[in-house]
Design an enzyme around this catalytic site. Structure first.
Site, PDB file in Angstrom:
ATOM      1  N   ILE A   1      -0.136  -6.585  -9.990  1.00  0.00           N
ATOM      2  CA  ILE A   1       0.656  -5.665  -9.097  1.00  0.00           C
ATOM      3  C   ILE A   1      -0.537  -4.617  -8.133  1.00  0.00           C
ATOM      4  O   ILE A   1      -1.681  -4.765  -8.852  1.00  0.00           O
ATOM      5  CB  ILE A   1       1.243  -4.465  -9.946  1.00  0.00           C
ATOM      6  CG1 ILE A   1       0.416  -3.708 -10.889  1.00  0.00           C
ATOM      7  CG2 ILE A   1       2.290  -5.323 -10.747  1.00  0.00           C
ATOM      8  CD1 ILE A   1       0.924  -2.513 -11.789  1.00  0.00           C
TER       9      ILE A   1
ATOM     10  N   CYS B   1       0.901  -1.143  -0.159  1.00  0.00           N
ATOM     11  CA  CYS B   1      -0.027  -0.093  -0.004  1.00  0.00           C
ATOM     12  C   CYS B   1       0.857   1.386  -0.010  1.00  0.00           C
ATOM     13  O   CYS B   1       1.767   1.367   0.915  1.00  0.00           O
ATOM     14  CB  CYS B   1      -0.954   0.063   1.253  1.00  0.00           C
ATOM     15  SG  CYS B   1      -1.807   1.564   1.207  1.00  0.00           S
TER      16      CYS B   1
ATOM     17  N   THR C   1      -0.853  -0.681  -6.771  1.00  0.00           N
ATOM     18  CA  THR C   1      -1.088   0.548  -7.505  1.00  0.00           C
ATOM     19  C   THR C   1       0.493   1.208  -7.518  1.00  0.00           C
ATOM     20  O   THR C   1       1.066   0.827  -6.820  1.00  0.00           O
ATOM     21  CB  THR C   1      -1.770   1.609  -6.644  1.00  0.00           C
ATOM     22  OG1 THR C   1      -1.430   1.720  -5.500  1.00  0.00           O
ATOM     23  CG2 THR C   1      -3.393   1.315  -6.793  1.00  0.00           C
TER      24      THR C   1
END
Ligand code: SIN
Length: 313
Positions: free
Chosen positions: A190, A129, A192
């Protein structure tokens, strides 16, 4: 025609899942969307305690995509167990719990809290993240930490363990190799890409956190290249993610090397997109006389001598 896919003993009805953060906890859409037409649901990232996430604005549209800076807002694992698991027990597609944490201990504690529930078919570990200061990318861009997290979680579960990798590194294949050697069953490729947008009249950044994670069709070619790179580096299956909006997109990912795909941002446009994509893949295979969707996995014809990726592997 065989649409199914088996990962570490877990059989998915088909190769289309919905991506974490784009489908809530899976229960909100029951009655609205036929979730049983999906191969699986990946829940929003769960942490030990509830999280409010980042302050607004935390979403902004971009050309062919979206920037988000949600900051892992979630209800926490306890509330998930009390309120969501009973509803999820009614559905028949695979439920994968996505886990995010700010320490290795927290990853382990969340996984241990969930491991005994039969409805939780496996785990996807978010080490990617881009919107939090602790955990997230600070783990996902550090191979030593990713290895340690994988090793600790592997010791604690026999269920499928999937590590969700970030593209915000030089060579994603090195991370895929590292988690494979620690016993991960699959990688999601993937998460982001870090991005930024500015309001030209106010000069302010469009997200409160300045940068966010770019998703949607804008990132699809990047994601396909990362899937191709990882496929050339590891033997474990890849769940391909990044800007998929149609069955044609999904097939591109399969050809690049994904064993299954996850539909993400497009769920905000059409929450039944995953089911439509699964039906589209099935029809395409039948029309092409393909008896098993798996025949498509990695079947791209690529001139390897001309590919720069080959020199990284
Ligand atoms: C977020 O909650 O900030 C998005 C989750 C992610 O990018 O992993």
């Amino acid at each position: 025609m065989n649409e199914s896919f088996t990962l570490a003993g877990l059989t998915f009805r088909n190769r289309v899942l919905v991506a974490s953060g784009t489908f809530g906890y899976g229960d909100e859409v029951l009655g609205l969307v036929d979730v049983n037409a999906l191969g699986g649901i990946v829940t929003k990232s769960l942490s030990m305690k509830p999280r409010d996430g980042n302050p607004a604005p935390r979403i902004t549209e971009t050309a062919s995509g979206m920037l988000n800076s949600i900051g892992l807002a979630n209800i926490g694992v306890q509330k998930f167990i009390e309120e969501k698991i009973p509803k999820l027990s009614l559905i028949s597609c695979a439920v994968i719990a996505n886990i995010a944490a700010s320490s290795i201990e927290e990853y382990c504690a969340v996984l241990e809290a969930l491991d005994s529930f039969e409805v939780i078919a496996g785990f996807e570990i978010n080490v990617s993240c881009p919107n939090v200061k602790e955990g997230g990318l600070s783990f996902g861009t550090d191979k030593t930490k990713v290895v340690l997290i994988t090793k600790e979680l592997r010791r604690r579960t026999k269920k499928p363990l999937i590590i969700k990798l970030t593209p915000n590194v030089t060579h994603i294949s090195e991370f895929a190799r590292a988690v494979e050697s620690e016993g991960a069953d699959a990688v999601s490729v993937i998460n982001t890409l870090i991005g930024m947008a500015i309001d030209i009249r106010t000069h302010k950044t469009k997200l409160s956190t300045v940068t966010g994670g770019l998703s949607g069709p804008a990132i699809k070619p990047v994601a396909i290249a990362k899937v191709y790179e990882v496929y050339r580096a590891v033997k474990i299956p890849i769940l391909g993610i990044g800007g998929i909006t149609s069955w044609e997109d999904a097939i591109e990912f399969l050809l690049a090397g994904a064993s299954a795909i996850q539909v993400g941002t497009y769920n905000f446009v059409d929450p039944s997109a995953g089911a439509k994509i699964a039906a589209g893949i099935k029809l395409f295979c039948e029309q092409q006389s393909i008896s098993d969707v798996g025949e498509l996995v990695g079947a791209v014809q690529a001139e390897r001598k001309l590919s720069v990726i080959e020199s990284w592997l």
